[in-house]
Structures are given as structure tokens and as C-alpha cells.
Scaffold this motif. Structure first.
Motif, PDB file in Angstrom:
ATOM      1  N   TYR A  57       0.784  -1.179   0.150  1.00  0.00           N
ATOM      2  CA  TYR A  57      -0.040   0.036   0.030  1.00  0.00           C
ATOM      3  C   TYR A  57       0.868   1.341  -0.072  1.00  0.00           C
ATOM      4  N   ARG A  58       0.510   2.335  -0.794  1.00  0.00           N
ATOM      5  CA  ARG A  58       1.134   3.598  -0.914  1.00  0.00           C
ATOM      6  C   ARG A  58       0.204   4.430  -0.612  1.00  0.00           C
ATOM      7  N   TRP A  59       0.627   5.756   0.157  1.00  0.00           N
ATOM      8  CA  TRP A  59      -0.312   6.825   0.546  1.00  0.00           C
ATOM      9  C   TRP A  59      -0.529   7.774  -0.829  1.00  0.00           C
ATOM     10  N   HIS A  60      -1.876   8.086  -1.048  1.00  0.00           N
ATOM     11  CA  HIS A  60      -2.020   8.853  -2.007  1.00  0.00           C
ATOM     12  C   HIS A  60      -2.835  10.380  -1.249  1.00  0.00           C
ATOM     13  N   GLU A  61      -2.093  11.384  -1.307  1.00  0.00           N
ATOM     14  CA  GLU A  61      -2.621  12.573  -0.782  1.00  0.00           C
ATOM     15  C   GLU A  61      -4.018  12.927  -0.940  1.00  0.00           C
ATOM     16  N   GLY A  62      -4.671  13.804  -0.055  1.00  0.00           N
ATOM     17  CA  GLY A  62      -6.239  14.333  -0.250  1.00  0.00           C
ATOM     18  C   GLY A  62      -6.111  15.240  -0.928  1.00  0.00           C
ATOM     19  N   SER A  63      -7.181  15.689  -1.255  1.00  0.00           N
ATOM     20  CA  SER A  63      -7.370  16.910  -2.262  1.00  0.00           C
ATOM     21  C   SER A  63      -8.770  17.778  -2.232  1.00  0.00           C
ATOM     22  N   TRP A  64      -8.789  19.012  -2.512  1.00  0.00           N
ATOM     23  CA  TRP A  64     -10.099  19.831  -2.482  1.00  0.00           C
ATOM     24  C   TRP A  64     -10.796  19.545  -3.558  1.00  0.00           C
ATOM     25  N   GLN A  65     -11.996  19.156  -3.785  1.00  0.00           N
ATOM     26  CA  GLN A  65     -12.853  18.756  -5.259  1.00  0.00           C
ATOM     27  C   GLN A  65     -14.120  19.555  -4.802  1.00  0.00           C
ATOM     28  N   HIS A  66     -14.667  19.746  -5.896  1.00  0.00           N
ATOM     29  CA  HIS A  66     -16.336  20.246  -5.889  1.00  0.00           C
ATOM     30  C   HIS A  66     -16.998  19.128  -5.554  1.00  0.00           C
ATOM     31  N   PRO A  67     -18.116  19.074  -4.716  1.00  0.00           N
ATOM     32  CA  PRO A  67     -18.989  18.100  -4.537  1.00  0.00           C
ATOM     33  C   PRO A  67     -19.705  17.488  -5.621  1.00  0.00           C
ATOM     34  N   ARG A  68     -20.088  16.432  -5.782  1.00  0.00           N
ATOM     35  CA  ARG A  68     -21.116  15.847  -6.719  1.00  0.00           C
ATOM     36  C   ARG A  68     -22.603  16.224  -6.384  1.00  0.00           C
ATOM     37  N   GLU A  69     -23.222  16.590  -7.215  1.00  0.00           N
ATOM     38  CA  GLU A  69     -24.604  16.905  -6.855  1.00  0.00           C
ATOM     39  C   GLU A  69     -25.448  15.602  -6.567  1.00  0.00           C
ATOM     40  N   GLY A  70     -26.082  15.736  -5.289  1.00  0.00           N
ATOM     41  CA  GLY A  70     -26.938  14.644  -4.500  1.00  0.00           C
ATOM     42  C   GLY A  70     -25.893  13.579  -4.248  1.00  0.00           C
ATOM     43  N   HIS A  71     -24.776  13.627  -3.985  1.00  0.00           N
ATOM     44  CA  HIS A  71     -23.782  12.574  -3.378  1.00  0.00           C
ATOM     45  C   HIS A  71     -22.995  13.233  -2.299  1.00  0.00           C
ATOM     46  N   ASN A  72     -22.766  12.251  -1.286  1.00  0.00           N
ATOM     47  CA  ASN A  72     -21.712  12.502   0.043  1.00  0.00           C
ATOM     48  C   ASN A  72     -20.575  11.628  -0.290  1.00  0.00           C
ATOM     49  N   TRP A  73     -19.443  12.152   0.331  1.00  0.00           N
ATOM     50  CA  TRP A  73     -18.391  11.559   0.237  1.00  0.00           C
ATOM     51  C   TRP A  73     -18.383  10.422   1.502  1.00  0.00           C
ATOM     52  N   LYS A  74     -17.853   9.245   1.098  1.00  0.00           N
ATOM     53  CA  LYS A  74     -17.722   8.316   2.229  1.00  0.00           C
ATOM     54  C   LYS A  74     -16.106   7.839   2.030  1.00  0.00           C
ATOM     55  N   SER A  75     -15.684   8.175   3.300  1.00  0.00           N
ATOM     56  CA  SER A  75     -14.099   7.991   3.425  1.00  0.00           C
ATOM     57  C   SER A  75     -13.614   6.448   3.418  1.00  0.00           C
ATOM     58  N   GLY A  76     -12.388   6.137   2.981  1.00  0.00           N
ATOM     59  CA  GLY A  76     -12.010   4.906   3.002  1.00  0.00           C
ATOM     60  C   GLY A  76     -11.992   4.485   4.465  1.00  0.00           C
ATOM     61  N   TYR A  77     -11.734   2.938   4.407  1.00  0.00           N
ATOM     62  CA  TYR A  77     -11.417   2.489   5.837  1.00  0.00           C
ATOM     63  C   TYR A  77     -10.799   1.118   5.758  1.00  0.00           C
ATOM     64  N   TRP A  78     -10.040   0.900   6.779  1.00  0.00           N
ATOM     65  CA  TRP A  78      -9.270  -0.452   6.908  1.00  0.00           C
ATOM     66  C   TRP A  78     -10.215  -1.598   7.526  1.00  0.00           C
ATOM     67  N   GLU A  79     -10.322  -2.731   6.854  1.00  0.00           N
ATOM     68  CA  GLU A  79     -11.019  -3.880   7.367  1.00  0.00           C
ATOM     69  C   GLU A  79      -9.913  -4.935   7.935  1.00  0.00           C
ATOM     70  N   ASN A  80     -10.151  -5.152   8.961  1.00  0.00           N
ATOM     71  CA  ASN A  80      -9.323  -6.558   9.504  1.00  0.00           C
ATOM     72  C   ASN A  80      -9.908  -7.739   9.448  1.00  0.00           C
ATOM     73  N   GLY A  81      -9.645  -8.742   8.578  1.00  0.00           N
ATOM     74  CA  GLY A  81     -10.197 -10.298   8.330  1.00  0.00           C
ATOM     75  C   GLY A  81      -9.329 -11.185   8.645  1.00  0.00           C
ATOM     76  N   ASN A  82      -9.658 -12.232   8.128  1.00  0.00           N
ATOM     77  CA  ASN A  82      -9.113 -13.674   8.344  1.00  0.00           C
ATOM     78  C   ASN A  82      -7.726 -13.611   7.535  1.00  0.00           C
ATOM     79  N   LYS A  83      -7.824 -12.944   6.521  1.00  0.00           N
ATOM     80  CA  LYS A  83      -6.357 -12.680   5.750  1.00  0.00           C
ATOM     81  C   LYS A  83      -5.314 -11.527   5.996  1.00  0.00           C
ATOM     82  N   GLY A  84      -5.893 -10.630   7.129  1.00  0.00           N
ATOM     83  CA  GLY A  84      -5.035  -9.599   7.327  1.00  0.00           C
ATOM     84  C   GLY A  84      -5.874  -8.157   7.175  1.00  0.00           C
ATOM     85  N   TYR A  85      -5.201  -7.005   6.781  1.00  0.00           N
ATOM     86  CA  TYR A  85      -5.922  -5.772   6.853  1.00  0.00           C
ATOM     87  C   TYR A  85      -5.982  -5.640   5.370  1.00  0.00           C
TER      88      TYR A  85
END
Length: 94
Positions: A57-85
């Protein structure tokens, strides 16, 4: 001919499986950074994302963007499962 198609199908599955986001035993440390000033009114901050590239995994910086009409931004997240993260990418949702 049937054997050829079977071998081709199996190889294709292996190739496609190698292109998917991977699992890691230890998730990367949280990235701390200063959010830059908004470029103007009407922008929303989209936080940085982890991207799977070259077997890690490599980090990709955030940015300012115009919102998409009728949409909300859902942030990414880590999931810990049987195989790892594994990182689940963020995206715009209705």
C-alpha cells in the motif's frame, strides 16, 4: 480445444486475482499532515487514500474537490479479516 479453454480460464483467474487489492499483516501507520487551505468556496476536502501498488500500500494525498450534486463522500477504511488488513477505498455515494 476444451483443454485449451480450461487452461486459458484458469490462467485468466490467476492474473485477475493478482490485480486485486491485497492484504497485509500489519496496517500502515496513520498519516498525519496539515490540510491545505481551500482553493475557494464550494470545495470539500477528500481525505487521502491508500492505494495497492506493486505488492504494497502507498499513500495518496487528499485534495479539495467540488462536491457531486446529490452525493456525499464516504471515506475509505481499513478492514481486519482472516487474511489480514485490507483497505476499502472511499467514494461518492447517493
Amino acid at each position: 480445444m476444451k483443454n485449451y479453454l480450461l487452461v486459458f480460464s484458469i490462467l485468466t483467474c490467476f492474473l485477475l486475482a493478482g490485480c486485486t487489492a491485497g492484504y497485509v499483516t500489519t496496517r500502515p501507520a496513520d498519516v498525519v499532515y496539515v490540510r491545505p487551505v481551500s482553493p475557494g468556496p464550494g470545495y470539500v476536502w477528500i481525505g487521502g487514500e491508500w492505494e495497492w501498488s506493486g505488492g504494497s500500500y502507498r499513500w495518496h494525498e487528499g485534495s479539495w474537490q467540488h462536491p457531486r450534486e446529490g452525493h456525499n463522500w464516504k471515506s475509505g477504511y481499513w478492514e481486519n479479516g482472516n487474511k489480514g488488513y485490507r483497505w476499502h477505498k472511499g467514494g461518492w455515494e447517493k
